[in-house]
Design a protein around this motif. Structure first.
Motif, PDB file in Angstrom:
ATOM      1  N   LYS A 256       0.830  -1.208   0.000  1.00 20.75           N
ATOM      2  CA  LYS A 256       0.000   0.000   0.000  1.00 20.75           C
ATOM      3  C   LYS A 256       0.863   1.257   0.000  1.00 20.75           C
ATOM      4  CE  LYS A 256      -1.954   1.257   3.849  1.00 20.75           C
ATOM      5  NZ  LYS A 256      -1.425   2.644   4.087  1.00 20.75           N
ATOM      6  N   GLU A 257       1.903   1.263   0.821  1.00 14.90           N
ATOM      7  CA  GLU A 257       2.753   2.443   0.921  1.00 14.90           C
ATOM      8  C   GLU A 257       3.551   2.672  -0.372  1.00 14.90           C
ATOM      9  OE1 GLU A 257       2.663   4.674   3.055  1.00 14.90           O
ATOM     10  OE2 GLU A 257       1.938   3.850   4.935  1.00 14.90           O
ATOM     11  N   ILE A 258       4.057   1.601  -0.971  1.00 12.24           N
ATOM     12  CA  ILE A 258       4.843   1.750  -2.200  1.00 12.24           C
ATOM     13  C   ILE A 258       3.974   2.300  -3.323  1.00 12.24           C
ATOM     14  CG2 ILE A 258       6.114   0.517  -3.999  1.00 12.24           C
ATOM     15  CD1 ILE A 258       7.113  -1.394  -1.824  1.00 12.24           C
ATOM     16  N   VAL A 259       2.774   1.780  -3.462  1.00 11.68           N
ATOM     17  CA  VAL A 259       1.862   2.270  -4.498  1.00 11.68           C
ATOM     18  C   VAL A 259       1.549   3.741  -4.271  1.00 11.68           C
ATOM     19  CG1 VAL A 259      -0.489   2.098  -5.423  1.00 11.68           C
ATOM     20  CG2 VAL A 259       0.859   0.028  -5.036  1.00 11.68           C
ATOM     21  N   ASN A 260       1.355   4.128  -3.026  1.00  9.82           N
ATOM     22  CA  ASN A 260       1.067   5.527  -2.700  1.00  9.82           C
ATOM     23  C   ASN A 260       2.248   6.431  -3.078  1.00  9.82           C
ATOM     24  OD1 ASN A 260      -0.749   7.496  -1.579  1.00  9.82           O
ATOM     25  ND2 ASN A 260       0.611   7.644   0.189  1.00  9.82           N
ATOM     26  N   ILE A 261       3.464   5.953  -2.831  1.00 13.12           N
ATOM     27  CA  ILE A 261       4.657   6.717  -3.183  1.00 13.12           C
ATOM     28  C   ILE A 261       4.777   6.859  -4.700  1.00 13.12           C
ATOM     29  CG2 ILE A 261       7.190   6.712  -3.137  1.00 13.12           C
ATOM     30  CD1 ILE A 261       6.925   5.214  -0.404  1.00 13.12           C
ATOM     31  N   ILE A 283       6.093  -9.047  -2.894  1.00  9.88           N
ATOM     32  CA  ILE A 283       5.516  -7.706  -2.982  1.00  9.88           C
ATOM     33  C   ILE A 283       6.246  -6.873  -4.035  1.00  9.88           C
ATOM     34  CG2 ILE A 283       5.210  -5.530  -1.740  1.00  9.88           C
ATOM     35  CD1 ILE A 283       4.720  -7.176   0.790  1.00  9.88           C
ATOM     36  N   TYR A 284       7.573  -6.911  -4.013  1.00 15.28           N
ATOM     37  CA  TYR A 284       8.355  -6.095  -4.940  1.00 15.28           C
ATOM     38  C   TYR A 284       8.138  -6.523  -6.392  1.00 15.28           C
ATOM     39  CZ  TYR A 284      10.995  -4.041  -1.018  1.00 15.28           C
ATOM     40  OH  TYR A 284      11.374  -3.357   0.120  1.00 15.28           O
ATOM     41  N   ALA A 288       6.568  -4.380  -9.440  1.00 15.88           N
ATOM     42  CA  ALA A 288       7.299  -4.188 -10.694  1.00 15.88           C
ATOM     43  C   ALA A 288       6.485  -4.650 -11.892  1.00 15.88           C
ATOM     44  CB  ALA A 288       8.629  -4.928 -10.639  1.00 15.88           C
ATOM     45  N   ALA A 289       5.726  -5.734 -11.721  1.00 11.04           N
ATOM     46  CA  ALA A 289       4.877  -6.212 -12.814  1.00 11.04           C
ATOM     47  C   ALA A 289       3.742  -5.236 -13.092  1.00 11.04           C
ATOM     48  CB  ALA A 289       4.321  -7.590 -12.473  1.00 11.04           C
ATOM     49  N   GLN A 290       3.263  -4.593 -12.046  1.00  8.33           N
ATOM     50  CA  GLN A 290       2.166  -3.632 -12.185  1.00  8.33           C
ATOM     51  C   GLN A 290       2.655  -2.294 -12.730  1.00  8.33           C
ATOM     52  OE1 GLN A 290       0.053  -3.052  -8.501  1.00  8.33           O
ATOM     53  NE2 GLN A 290      -1.494  -1.699  -9.422  1.00  8.33           N
ATOM     54  N   TYR A 291       3.899  -1.918 -12.356  1.00 10.85           N
ATOM     55  CA  TYR A 291       4.479  -0.646 -12.799  1.00 10.85           C
ATOM     56  C   TYR A 291       5.850  -0.911 -13.424  1.00 10.85           C
ATOM     57  CZ  TYR A 291       0.956   1.353  -9.648  1.00 10.85           C
ATOM     58  OH  TYR A 291      -0.218   1.681  -9.010  1.00 10.85           O
ATOM     59  N   PRO A 292       5.904  -1.616 -14.562  1.00  9.35           N
ATOM     60  CA  PRO A 292       7.199  -2.024 -15.130  1.00  9.35           C
ATOM     61  C   PRO A 292       8.088  -0.862 -15.563  1.00  9.35           C
ATOM     62  CG  PRO A 292       5.413  -2.407 -16.696  1.00  9.35           C
ATOM     63  CD  PRO A 292       4.769  -2.054 -15.392  1.00  9.35           C
ATOM     64  N   ASP A 293       7.498   0.277 -15.887  1.00 12.30           N
ATOM     65  CA  ASP A 293       8.289   1.425 -16.325  1.00 12.30           C
ATOM     66  C   ASP A 293       8.714   2.324 -15.171  1.00 12.30           C
ATOM     67  OD1 ASP A 293       5.639   2.106 -15.848  1.00 12.30           O
ATOM     68  OD2 ASP A 293       5.659   3.789 -17.256  1.00 12.30           O
ATOM     69  N   ARG A 294       8.379   1.945 -13.940  1.00 14.23           N
ATOM     70  CA  ARG A 294       8.669   2.796 -12.785  1.00 14.23           C
ATOM     71  C   ARG A 294       9.749   2.214 -11.871  1.00 14.23           C
ATOM     72  NH1 ARG A 294       4.858   6.056 -11.013  1.00 14.23           N
ATOM     73  NH2 ARG A 294       6.655   6.994  -9.950  1.00 14.23           N
ATOM     74  N   THR A 321      10.912  -8.831 -15.823  1.00 17.64           N
ATOM     75  CA  THR A 321      10.352  -7.495 -16.067  1.00 17.64           C
ATOM     76  C   THR A 321      11.358  -6.401 -15.732  1.00 17.64           C
ATOM     77  OG1 THR A 321       8.155  -8.367 -15.533  1.00 17.64           O
ATOM     78  CG2 THR A 321       8.405  -5.976 -15.578  1.00 17.64           C
ATOM     79  N   VAL A 322      12.006  -6.524 -14.579  1.00 18.14           N
ATOM     80  CA  VAL A 322      13.063  -5.588 -14.177  1.00 18.14           C
ATOM     81  C   VAL A 322      14.206  -6.406 -13.590  1.00 18.14           C
ATOM     82  CG1 VAL A 322      11.358  -3.785 -13.675  1.00 18.14           C
ATOM     83  CG2 VAL A 322      12.227  -5.217 -11.821  1.00 18.14           C
TER      84      VAL A 322
END
Length: 343
Positions: A256-261, A283-284, A288-294, A321-322
């Motif tokens: 939750k915190e990482i997504v918020n950041i 979790i990581y 990364a799979a959800q936000y591969p470009d981030r 992915t990363v």
């Protein structure tokens, strides 16, 4: 008679209360700040304190008296005041978009100072520090190339999360002086290098994220400071007891915190650092799979636990992915970061 008088004064004295504010983060127009209204435990953590003083400090950290439904004022640098109320556990949260440009009030490192206070007197209590409590939030500078989100437990501080019944976590976190806790070898320099970045003056934000309870905030803050880690927001979680009847969050605290950041800083990419001891790999990689470009890279410190390492390998070995690097020490992560041009 003097002894009886002292006992009477102790039993009838009004408790001292304070606002504990936690270092957080924000943008020029949005602030995200958490704090808590609790009794003032007057913690004094000294380098040469006795074992019994350490036990006393531990007791004070967890034996807190929370003040619910208290109205809290947060004064912005231009004098504007925002108000909110504490919940049943004494926590208050400002998660708000404002018209003021907070960046204009940030220091050279991007920190903005705010003032928190009780709006009214607390019943049958004495408010300490003249009812003026400093709060800080970080606004990453424009020149930052990326951000770092790092776990604490067994990533930069040995706790023993894989030990039987987590007895080492209890021993290390509750019965050891913060001044005597040694960071995992090479971690402070690696984090300072990441903070400086490739150009040496990027001031990349370092955000510390842990499943430790907020009760240990001051303990962990002291550990980070005395070991010369870069100053950064420290995001912990609420301490749940077996008798806690409130609903559990749908998503793990770290996720939750990482997504918020990530949503707070859509222009920044991040490096995630954790360990293989608990849920960081799952979790990581999901993030990364959800936000591969981030996500630029994932560094996971290996723990000495055969069964756990097999489970982690099943997660990361086929993840493409990363970059995901399992490391035995900070030097290995540092070499990879240099090859990738992060430092």
């Amino acid at each position: 008679m003097k002894l009886l008088s002292r006992i009477k004064n102790h039993l009838t004295a009004k408790p001292e209360v304070k606002l504990a504010t936690y270092r957080s983060y924000g943008t020029s127009s949005h602030l995200y700040l958490l704090g808590r209204a609790i009794d003032d435990d007057n913690l004094k953590m000294h380098e040469d304190q006795s074992f019994f003083r350490t036990l006393s400090n531990t007791y004070k950290q967890f034996d807190s008296y929370e003040i619910s439904n208290a109205e809290i004022a947060l004064e912005l640098p231009n004098g504007v005041v925002l108000t909110t109320k504490t919940n049943s556990k004494g926590y208050f949260l400002y998660d708000k978009t404002i018209s003021l440009n907070l960046k204009e009030f940030a220091d050279d490192e991007g920190w903005v100072k705010l003032k928190a206070s009780f709006v009214t007197e607390v019943h049958n209590s004495i408010i300490t520090n003249n009812n003026q409590f400093e709060a800080e939030l970080l606004i990453p500078p424009i020149k930052a190339s990326y951000g770092v989100i790092s776990d604490i437990d067994d990533t930069i501080l040995h706790t023993g999360v894989t030990s039987f019944l987590k007895w080492r976590v209890i021993k290390n976190s509750l019965f050891k002086n913060a001044h005597n806790r040694i960071s995992l070898e090479g971690s402070p320099k690696f984090y300072r290098d990441l903070h400086a970045g490739k150009k040496g003056d990027e001031q990349n934000p370092i955000i510390y994220l842990s499943n430790s309870p907020w009760n240990l905030y001051q303990y962990l803050r002291i550990f980070l400071e005395i070991n010369d880690f870069p100053k950064g927001p420290i995001l912990l979680r609420d301490f749940r007891t077996p008798f806690d009847k409130t609903l559990r969050p749908e998503k793990p605290h770290k996720q939750k915190e990482i997504v918020n950041i990530l949503k707070t800083y859509p222009h920044l990419k991040f490096i995630l650092i954790g360990d293989s001891g608990e849920h960081d790999p799952a979790i990581y990689t999901e993030i990364a799979a959800q936000y591969p470009d981030r996500i630029l890279a994932i560094y996971l410190r290996s723990v000495k636990h055969r069964q756990q390492m097999r489970r982690v390998r099943s997660i990361v070995d086929n993840f493409e992915t990363v970059p995901v690097l399992m490391v035995e020490n900070s030097q290995q992560a540092q070499e990879h970061a240099r090859e990738m041009g992060f430092i």
